[in-house]
Design a protein around this motif. Structure first.
Motif, PDB file in Angstrom:
ATOM      1  N   PHE A 146       0.803  -1.218   0.000  1.00 45.24           N
ATOM      2  CA  PHE A 146       0.000   0.000   0.000  1.00 45.24           C
ATOM      3  C   PHE A 146       0.842   1.279   0.000  1.00 45.24           C
ATOM      4  N   CYS A 147       2.107   1.193   0.412  1.00 47.16           N
ATOM      5  CA  CYS A 147       2.889   2.418   0.642  1.00 47.16           C
ATOM      6  C   CYS A 147       4.066   2.613  -0.305  1.00 47.16           C
ATOM      7  N   ILE A 148       4.531   1.556  -0.957  1.00 46.97           N
ATOM      8  CA  ILE A 148       5.670   1.704  -1.864  1.00 46.97           C
ATOM      9  C   ILE A 148       5.154   1.651  -3.288  1.00 46.97           C
ATOM     10  N   GLY A 149       5.065   2.805  -3.917  1.00 48.08           N
ATOM     11  CA  GLY A 149       4.586   2.878  -5.292  1.00 48.08           C
ATOM     12  C   GLY A 149       4.418   4.311  -5.744  1.00 48.08           C
ATOM     13  N   PRO A 150       4.454   4.539  -7.042  1.00 47.23           N
ATOM     14  CA  PRO A 150       4.345   5.902  -7.580  1.00 47.23           C
ATOM     15  C   PRO A 150       3.044   6.601  -7.211  1.00 47.23           C
ATOM     16  N   LEU A 151       1.929   5.855  -7.192  1.00 46.66           N
ATOM     17  CA  LEU A 151       0.642   6.482  -6.925  1.00 46.66           C
ATOM     18  C   LEU A 151       0.567   7.006  -5.497  1.00 46.66           C
ATOM     19  N   THR A 152       1.260   6.344  -4.562  1.00 45.24           N
ATOM     20  CA  THR A 152       1.321   6.836  -3.186  1.00 45.24           C
ATOM     21  C   THR A 152       1.959   8.218  -3.138  1.00 45.24           C
ATOM     22  N   ILE A 153       3.088   8.359  -3.839  1.00 47.31           N
ATOM     23  CA  ILE A 153       3.832   9.626  -3.830  1.00 47.31           C
ATOM     24  C   ILE A 153       3.068  10.701  -4.592  1.00 47.31           C
ATOM     25  N   LEU A 154       2.642  10.363  -5.818  1.00 48.93           N
ATOM     26  CA  LEU A 154       1.943  11.355  -6.641  1.00 48.93           C
ATOM     27  C   LEU A 154       0.646  11.808  -5.987  1.00 48.93           C
ATOM     28  N   GLY A 155      -0.134  10.855  -5.491  1.00 45.66           N
ATOM     29  CA  GLY A 155      -1.423  11.191  -4.901  1.00 45.66           C
ATOM     30  C   GLY A 155      -1.295  12.011  -3.634  1.00 45.66           C
ATOM     31  N   SER A 156      -0.347  11.640  -2.773  1.00 49.07           N
ATOM     32  CA  SER A 156      -0.176  12.359  -1.510  1.00 49.07           C
ATOM     33  C   SER A 156       0.322  13.780  -1.746  1.00 49.07           C
ATOM     34  N   LEU A 157       1.298  13.936  -2.650  1.00 50.75           N
ATOM     35  CA  LEU A 157       1.802  15.273  -2.963  1.00 50.75           C
ATOM     36  C   LEU A 157       0.701  16.141  -3.554  1.00 50.75           C
ATOM     37  N   SER A 158      -0.087  15.558  -4.458  1.00 51.03           N
ATOM     38  CA  SER A 158      -1.167  16.310  -5.091  1.00 51.03           C
ATOM     39  C   SER A 158      -2.195  16.764  -4.065  1.00 51.03           C
ATOM     40  N   ASP A 159      -2.524  15.873  -3.130  1.00 49.91           N
ATOM     41  CA  ASP A 159      -3.473  16.225  -2.070  1.00 49.91           C
ATOM     42  C   ASP A 159      -2.916  17.367  -1.223  1.00 49.91           C
ATOM     43  N   GLY A 160      -1.640  17.267  -0.859  1.00 52.49           N
ATOM     44  CA  GLY A 160      -1.027  18.303  -0.044  1.00 52.49           C
ATOM     45  C   GLY A 160      -0.911  19.634  -0.755  1.00 52.49           C
ATOM     46  N   LEU A 161      -0.728  19.590  -2.075  1.00 55.74           N
ATOM     47  CA  LEU A 161      -0.616  20.819  -2.860  1.00 55.74           C
ATOM     48  C   LEU A 161      -1.961  21.508  -3.059  1.00 55.74           C
ATOM     49  N   GLY A 162      -3.040  20.837  -2.627  1.00 53.54           N
ATOM     50  CA  GLY A 162      -4.366  21.415  -2.760  1.00 53.54           C
ATOM     51  C   GLY A 162      -5.027  21.141  -4.086  1.00 53.54           C
ATOM     52  N   ASN A 163      -4.531  20.122  -4.819  1.00 52.82           N
ATOM     53  CA  ASN A 163      -5.094  19.779  -6.126  1.00 52.82           C
ATOM     54  C   ASN A 163      -6.214  18.756  -6.046  1.00 52.82           C
ATOM     55  N   GLY A 164      -6.627  18.418  -4.840  1.00 56.26           N
ATOM     56  CA  GLY A 164      -7.708  17.449  -4.683  1.00 56.26           C
ATOM     57  C   GLY A 164      -7.182  16.067  -4.349  1.00 56.26           C
ATOM     58  N   ALA A 165      -8.079  15.213  -3.904  1.00 57.11           N
ATOM     59  CA  ALA A 165      -7.712  13.873  -3.443  1.00 57.11           C
ATOM     60  C   ALA A 165      -8.089  12.791  -4.440  1.00 57.11           C
ATOM     61  N   ASP A 166      -8.381  13.169  -5.704  1.00 58.85           N
ATOM     62  CA  ASP A 166      -8.858  12.188  -6.675  1.00 58.85           C
ATOM     63  C   ASP A 166      -7.905  11.005  -6.819  1.00 58.85           C
ATOM     64  N   GLN A 167      -6.607  11.301  -6.900  1.00 54.73           N
ATOM     65  CA  GLN A 167      -5.632  10.236  -7.112  1.00 54.73           C
ATOM     66  C   GLN A 167      -5.589   9.273  -5.928  1.00 54.73           C
TER      67      GLN A 167
END
Length: 268
Positions: A146-167
């Motif tokens: 659940f934690c080692i993968g590109p989608l974890t990094i991309l999605g979490s950064l996007s959420d933190g940047l305020g771009n939404g939690a879709d990923q």
């Protein structure tokens, strides 16, 4: 939605999926799992395409010129991909997960349910493990998945940047179905991995939030646009179109803001 919403949803789906898996076992047909994965793959392509459109933002083009944004994204992926492939970042992430899994299970005195070098599912050998070993195996294996993968990094950064939690919501659905399969054979340890998901993704979301305060808008647009193209790669993997090594492209997220700064200084 608040920042961190995606991580909250992800933690909830892991807990829910693990609970369903413990209750139902392997009753979910493989064709149903495949259909869900295909649907999520298509939606990932859609979100990736929409996110990649950030490269057309006026803030970015005003900063670097109208013809530069595409070249910046191209340069970011090329430079980041070359760096990532030279160090073989994708394989190193996988090796890190495998090493942590071996060390944690061995330290507990148990043995891995998946022999080294096999691609068998989470139930391989699970029946021969003690209750404690099954908990450790389920906790470690699910946490790494659940934690080692590109989608974890991309999605979490996007959420933190305020771009939404879709990923992260997409990832949450994937993790929920994976939790069903894992918990069916490895039990409550899979549910406990939700704690690790919360800590890891929460930390990455915080990093994204801090980056949002630190980086100017044009730099963020280049970063998110580049991340959107990488999401397209994740979607292709989910659909089995091509197994793009997205992990090797992760350095591009660092390169994109740097290139924006270089180009803007050259033009200024």
């Amino acid at each position: 939605m608040f920042i961190g919403f995606g991580t909250v949803v992800n933690v909830a789906t892991v807990i829910l999926g693990a609970g369903i898996g413990m209750a139902l076992g392997h009753r979910l047909p493989q064709r149903t799992r495949d259909t869900v994965t295909d649907s999520l793959g298509l939606v990932t392509l859609l979100i990736g395409a929409l996110t990649a459109m950030d490269v057309t933002s006026t803030a970015l083009s005003d900063r670097v010129g109208s013809s530069a944004p595409i070249l910046i994204v191209l340069g970011s992926l090329l430079i980041g991909g070359i760096v990532g492939s030279l160090v073989d970042l994708e394989r190193r992430l996988e090796d890190l997960g495998a090493w942590l899994r071996r060390m944690l299970v061995r330290r507990d005195g148990g043995t891995s349910a998946h022999p080294e070098g096999t691609d068998e599912g989470p139930d391989t050998g699970a029946a021969h493990l003690s209750a404690r070993e099954r908990f450790i195996e389920g906790f470690v294996s699910a946490s790494l998945l659940f934690c080692i993968g590109p989608l974890t990094i991309l999605g979490s950064l996007s959420d933190g940047l305020g771009n939404g939690a879709d990923q992260l919501v997409l990832k949450a659905v994937l993790d929920g179905f994976a939790a069903i399969a894992f918990a069916a054979s490895l039990g409550i340890g899979v549910m406990a991995s939700a704690l690790v998901v919360g800590v890891v993704q929460g930390s990455l979301t915080l990093v994204g939030f801090l980056l949002g305060d630190f980086l100017p808008e044009p730099h963020l647009m280049a970063l998110t646009g580049t991340g959107g193209l990488m999401l397209l790669g994740v979607g292709m993997r989910l659909l089995n179109i091509r197994q793009i090594p997205v992990g090797n492209l992760l350095p591009a997220l660092v390169v994109a803001p740097i290139l924006v700064e270089i180009v803007s200084r050259v033009q200024g």
